[in-house]
Design an enzyme around this catalytic site. Structure first.
Site, PDB file in Angstrom:
ATOM      1  N   LYS A  75      -6.739  10.073  -1.576  1.00 43.14           N
ATOM      2  CA  LYS A  75      -5.736  10.822  -0.829  1.00 43.14           C
ATOM      3  C   LYS A  75      -4.878  11.689  -1.764  1.00 43.14           C
ATOM      4  O   LYS A  75      -5.385  12.603  -2.383  1.00 43.14           O
ATOM      5  CB  LYS A  75      -4.906   9.858   0.013  1.00 43.14           C
ATOM      6  CG  LYS A  75      -5.737   8.832   0.811  1.00 43.14           C
ATOM      7  CD  LYS A  75      -6.795   9.457   1.708  1.00 43.14           C
ATOM      8  CE  LYS A  75      -7.400   8.474   2.707  1.00 43.14           C
ATOM      9  NZ  LYS A  75      -8.204   7.399   2.133  1.00 43.14           N
TER      10      LYS A  75
ATOM     11  N   ASP B 253       0.863  -1.172   0.000  1.00 43.98           N
ATOM     12  CA  ASP B 253       0.000   0.000   0.000  1.00 43.98           C
ATOM     13  C   ASP B 253       0.907   1.230   0.000  1.00 43.98           C
ATOM     14  O   ASP B 253       1.639   1.472   0.963  1.00 43.98           O
ATOM     15  CB  ASP B 253      -0.899  -0.005   1.243  1.00 43.98           C
ATOM     16  CG  ASP B 253      -1.930   1.124   1.228  1.00 43.98           C
ATOM     17  OD1 ASP B 253      -1.612   2.212   0.700  1.00 43.98           O
ATOM     18  OD2 ASP B 253      -3.036   0.930   1.757  1.00 43.98           O
TER      19      ASP B 253
END
Length: 391
Positions: A204, A179
């Site tokens: 994000k 990730d």
């Protein structure tokens, strides 16, 4: 030759220009890639296709975004999903009952919730390991299929050596999944270091404006790409055209946003270290951070995320209640500076013993530093901390 030139381009340029679209006038010369808000597409004739049949399978706007993200991560394919968790949920369909995964002990709470309450129910086994310091190879079983990590981790900023871990996973013929949300492709490219799959919450840094949700899976393996393509058309978790447009727009400024946010984060982290009510500041850009040298080796920056621990719970609560320009909110990676309370927000569903083991106490705050003028951010923090101290 053109492909070699393209691969040599710097990432700031790749955020803005998709090489294969250059010189094309099939969108009337539009500088912004169009939003193809269509569910279905007409066939020119029997057995013929324009390349698009139904938007659950693929949509031109989504395809353009996916090619951009694949380019940024140096992968052969990227798939865009309705959220980061939708991406991880589909990724877990690579595994079957009886399979075993090694996962980092310090992960985003939503990932832990998925693994504990959905994946385990589906017969998948997990071992939670501090991958940044433990011997991961010792946890590999005959039925182990993958290692799943974040680096840096959320929220305690632990750093794992991706290349070293990739050597272990390749030796045992298992997948390495990383990730990469906290650093984005601008600062780190796990596929270059040996990872097989990269995960992003596109909500994000890729989107960067806190105005839409998105998730991505990126790979450099044809077999995994083919499996993901089958799964995304089967499950229907693909990102909608307008959201694709918003993420594509956000990516164009990824480089300048990441640079500015990192500059601000470094200044704020230094300031926090000097405060008497702050017990600890965790930022991988500090030389004393255990992962500092690894970050220098495998990343191009240290990012704009930091975590700090106050000396009292009351101080943490008061800071959250007194900030004004800085927002007390979940999420990260936007242009605005956000402060989060992992205990009740991002990690609320994580079992208490795991939180304590990872150092997530009721005194810990996580900050996503934005791109405001750092003087304004520091002025607000100075005012808030003074109020908290009762000055």
């Amino acid at each position: 030759m053109r492909q070699e030139i393209y691969m040599a381009r710097e990432i700031e340029t790749k955020c803005i220009h998709l090489e294969e679209a250059e010189g094309a006038l099939n969108h009337f010369g539009a500088m912004a890639y169009p939003i193809y808000q269509s569910a279905t597409y007409a066939h020119p004739g029997v057995g013929q296709s324009t390349g698009y049949d139904y938007s659950r399978l693929q949509n031109p706007t989504r395809e353009h975004l996916e090619k951009t993200v694949a380019s940024l991560e140096n992968g052969i394919d990227a798939l865009a999903f309705s959220s980061g968790m939708a991406a991880i949920t589909l990724m877990m369909e690579l595994f079957k009952p009886g399979d075993h995964l090694i996962v980092d002990a310090d992960l985003y709470g939503g990932s832990i919730r998925l693994f504990n309450h959905v994946s385990e129910k589906n017969g998948i086994e997990f071992s939670s390991v501090d991958c940044h310091k433990e011997n991961v190879a010792a946890y590999i079983r005959e039925n182990t299929k993958a290692v799943y990590i974040e680096t840096p981790t959320n929220p305690m900023m632990n750093v794992t050596d991706i290349k070293a871990l990739a050597e272990i996973t390749k030796k045992h013929n298992i997948l390495l999944i990383v990730d990469n949300t906290f650093l984005s492709p601008y600062f780190q490219n796990p596929l270059n270091l040996g990872a097989d799959i990269v995960v992003h919450s596109g909500t994000k840094y890729l989107g960067g404006h806190n105005d839409t949700l998105a998730g991505f899976l990126v790979t450099n393996r044809e077999d995994i790409s083919e499996r993901f393509r089958f799964l995304i058309k089967t499950t229907g978790a693909g990102l909608a055209p307008f959201d694709c447009f918003l993420i594509q727009r956000g990516i164009k400024t990824l480089g300048v946003r990441m640079d500015r946010a990192q500059e601000n984060a470094i200044e704020i982290a230094k300031w926090l270290k000097e405060q008497d009510i702050v017990k600890k500041v965790v930022y991988p850009g500090f030389k004393e951070h255990p992962g500092y040298e690894i970050m220098k080796k495998q990343a191009r920056g240290f990012g704009a995320m930091l975590t700090f621990e106050l000396t009292k719970k009351e101080y943490a609560i008061n800071i959250l209640e007194k900030v004004r320009m800085i927002k007390y909110a979940e999420s990260l990676g936007g242009v605005e500076t956000l402060i989060t309370y992992p205990m009740t927000q991002t990690h609320a569903d994580v079992p208490e013993h795991i939180r304590k083991q990872n150092g997530i106490t009721d005194c810990v705050l996580r900050m996503s530093v934005g791109i405001e003028n750092v003087k304004d951010l520091l002025n607000e923090l100075e005012e808030v901390f003074a109020e908290v101290r009762g000055e």
